[in-house]
Write an enzyme that holds these catalytic residues in place. Structure first.
Site, PDB file in Angstrom:
ATOM      1  N   TYR A  44       0.826  -1.211   0.000  1.00 52.89           N
ATOM      2  CA  TYR A  44       0.000   0.000   0.000  1.00 52.89           C
ATOM      3  C   TYR A  44       0.859   1.259   0.000  1.00 52.89           C
ATOM      4  CZ  TYR A  44      -3.756  -3.144   1.673  1.00 52.89           C
ATOM      5  OH  TYR A  44      -4.662  -4.160   1.822  1.00 52.89           O
ATOM      6  N   HIS A  82       0.467 -11.871   1.705  1.00 55.19           N
ATOM      7  CA  HIS A  82      -0.578 -11.089   1.038  1.00 55.19           C
ATOM      8  C   HIS A  82      -1.395 -11.884   0.018  1.00 55.19           C
ATOM      9  CE1 HIS A  82      -1.539  -6.608   0.214  1.00 55.19           C
ATOM     10  NE2 HIS A  82      -2.607  -7.346   0.028  1.00 55.19           N
TER      11      HIS A  82
END
Length: 281
Positions: free
Chosen positions: A50, A107
């Site tokens: 992010y 992830h």
């Protein structure tokens, strides 16, 4: 946040409602995390990819709340799944955040390097104090089971897309079988629930918005939700879901909204396949 609004997994008490930070720029993340923690949130979710971990860490410092009073999650990106790269990123993430996270996730599943190497490194990150707990994100049930077989520590959650339009019955059942949990990203279906007639009607019966009804539906299943927002008013609205309960009929009506084309974010590696759920609970 009252104790009743948490889920205990493998001895870890996790707030059922958190602030997601996907797509928030660093300055936005700093502002929203600081605001959220100051105004009652006790769970924050971010990820290395992010590019806002530093902003999240600054927001945590701005809020000046006790470290042991909130839950913090970040994620290892797929390019860092080899042993050394994973540990390096875990160290960098902790430095950017200004604190070791409570939970460190893989992830997405990846075919290489071998899963045993990645899970071993994830456990080593835990043993080194770079996280309190470990888990997964976006793992289909077959890969989740393999990962848990390889892991010394409990993988305490699998963070996946979940909202009324996407059934995750198999993953929810797998979580229960493994003594784990599900965390829902995009729990509001990226805003698609706002105009849904069924959800709006249920909301009117409770004096709640469509978003609040949807989040209540998720947490009432014992699933953790991490809606993202860049608006203070929406953050407050999202948190205000613990003063009402949906009936069994209302829960069933929301489950019935699931459809085959309900998935919004499909970035799964071609080496893997999603669970094929044709109907919700």
């Amino acid at each position: 946040m009252p104790k009743a609004d948490t889920l205990t997994v493998d001895g870890h008490e996790i707030p059922l409602l958190g602030l997601g930070t996907w797509q928030l720029e660093p300055d936005e993340a700093r502002h929203m995390v600081g605001h959220a923690l100051t105004h009652g949130y006790r769970h924050v979710d971010t990820a290395w990819i992010y590019r806002n971990e530093k902003g999240v860490g600054e927001g945590i410092r701005d809020a000046n709340v006790a470290r042991d009073s909130f839950w913090l999650t970040t994620k290892i990106w797929v390019d860092h799944f080899s042993h050394d790269a994973l540990l390096k990123q875990a160290e960098e993430s902790a430095e950017s955040l200004g604190t070791a996270p409570d939970l460190l996730l893989l992830h997405w599943p990846k075919a290489t390097p071998p899963l045993a190497e990645t899970i071993g490194a994830l456990n080593e990150a835990k043993s080194r104090g770079l996280t309190r707990a470990i888990g997964l994100s976006n793992f289909p049930s077959a890969e989740w089971k393999k990962a848990q077989e390889l892991s010394e520590a409990r993988l305490i959650t699998n963070q996946v897309e979940y909202h009324p339009y996407l059934s995750q019955k198999t993953l929810i059942d797998t979580a229960e079988a493994l003594g784990s949990s599900i965390t829902a990203w995009s729990p509001l279906a990226q805003g698609k629930i706002v105009e849904d007639a069924t959800i709006r009607a249920i909301g009117e019966a409770h004096g709640k918005s469509a978003g609040q009804v949807t989040l209540r539906w998720i947490v009432q299943q014992g699933v953790i939700a991490i809606p993202k927002t860049s608006k203070e008013s929406r953050a407050a609205e999202n948190l205000d879901i613990f003063d009402f309960t949906l009936t069994e009929d209302e829960m069933a009506r929301l489950h019935a909204l699931a459809r085959p084309d309900g998935r919004l974010g499909d970035w799964l590696d071609d080496a893997f396949e999603w669970d094929q759920d044709t109907a919700q609970r």
